[in-house]
Design an enzyme around this catalytic site. Sequence first.
Site, short mmCIF file in Angstrom:
data_model
loop_
_atom_site.label_atom_id
_atom_site.label_comp_id
_atom_site.label_asym_id
_atom_site.label_seq_id
_atom_site.Cartn_x
_atom_site.Cartn_y
_atom_site.Cartn_z
N ILE A 14 0.82 -1.21 0.00
CA ILE A 14 0.00 0.00 0.00
C ILE A 14 0.86 1.27 0.00
CG2 ILE A 14 -1.78 1.29 1.27
CD1 ILE A 14 -2.76 -1.40 0.14
N PHE A 15 1.93 1.26 0.81
CA PHE A 15 2.73 2.46 1.01
C PHE A 15 4.15 2.07 1.38
CE2 PHE A 15 4.58 5.38 4.15
CZ PHE A 15 4.61 6.57 3.43
N ARG A 37 -5.06 -8.82 6.94
CA ARG A 37 -4.14 -8.34 7.96
C ARG A 37 -3.42 -7.12 7.42
NH1 ARG A 37 -6.94 -11.01 10.98
NH2 ARG A 37 -6.35 -13.05 11.76
N ALA A 76 17.61 6.16 21.07
CA ALA A 76 17.20 5.05 20.22
C ALA A 76 17.25 5.49 18.76
CB ALA A 76 15.78 4.61 20.59
N GLU A 92 23.84 5.66 17.68
CA GLU A 92 22.69 6.43 18.15
C GLU A 92 22.97 7.11 19.48
OE1 GLU A 92 19.94 7.36 16.72
OE2 GLU A 92 20.17 6.19 14.90
N SER A 113 4.86 -3.96 18.71
CA SER A 113 3.41 -4.12 18.51
C SER A 113 3.15 -5.29 17.57
CB SER A 113 2.80 -2.85 17.92
OG SER A 113 2.96 -1.77 18.79
N GLY A 115 0.87 -7.25 16.93
CA GLY A 115 -0.43 -7.43 16.31
C GLY A 115 -0.51 -6.84 14.92
N GLU A 140 19.07 15.70 10.95
CA GLU A 140 18.67 17.08 10.65
C GLU A 140 17.22 17.38 11.00
OE1 GLU A 140 17.49 16.98 5.95
OE2 GLU A 140 19.57 17.41 6.46
#
Length: 183
Positions: A14-15, A37, A76, A92, A113, A115, A140
């Site tokens: 989709i994206f 899903r 993170a 990081e 997540s 799910g 930036e």
Amino acid sequence: MSRLEEKTIKTEKIFTGKVISLQVEDVELPNGKTSKREIIKHPGAVAVLALTDDNKIVMVEQYRKALDKIIAEIPAGKLEPGEDPRVCAGRELEEETGYGCKEIEWLISFYTSPGFADELVHLYIAKGLEKKEDAASPDEDEFVSLKEVTLDEALALLEEQKVHDAKTAYAIQYLQLQEALKK
């Protein structure tokens, strides 16, 4: 097929963005019926529980548009393709805080997540922090404010809902458990 597994019949992308992609999958359920899903694909990330020599937690405050508020977090960031998580954790930490470290140890990896997303976060603990001569250099489009807090102060941030993300809550509670085990 296991009695719990779902078999993918069709995948529709989709994206595709800078950080995530979204796909919709038609799946066959264990009972033979079908369902859809919606799945977010993410390259994975690292999080760093960085402790100063006086046992303070190095955190950053930053505005999170998805929440429309400023929250306190441990440093993170997203993994680059093929990047070793330990290397990413050191990068990081330095980019967001200006600290390097003498030792960095993997603690655990967890899905944020499961799910609907496959993001896997690798949590590290960093000790022997050394402030680098070059100041922190966030991306930036990243604006952060450095904060060093005691465990009690971090727990208060949790209670005040100024910490609102799982990686930071997990890290704080890990430290709390380690302190309890010492007693």
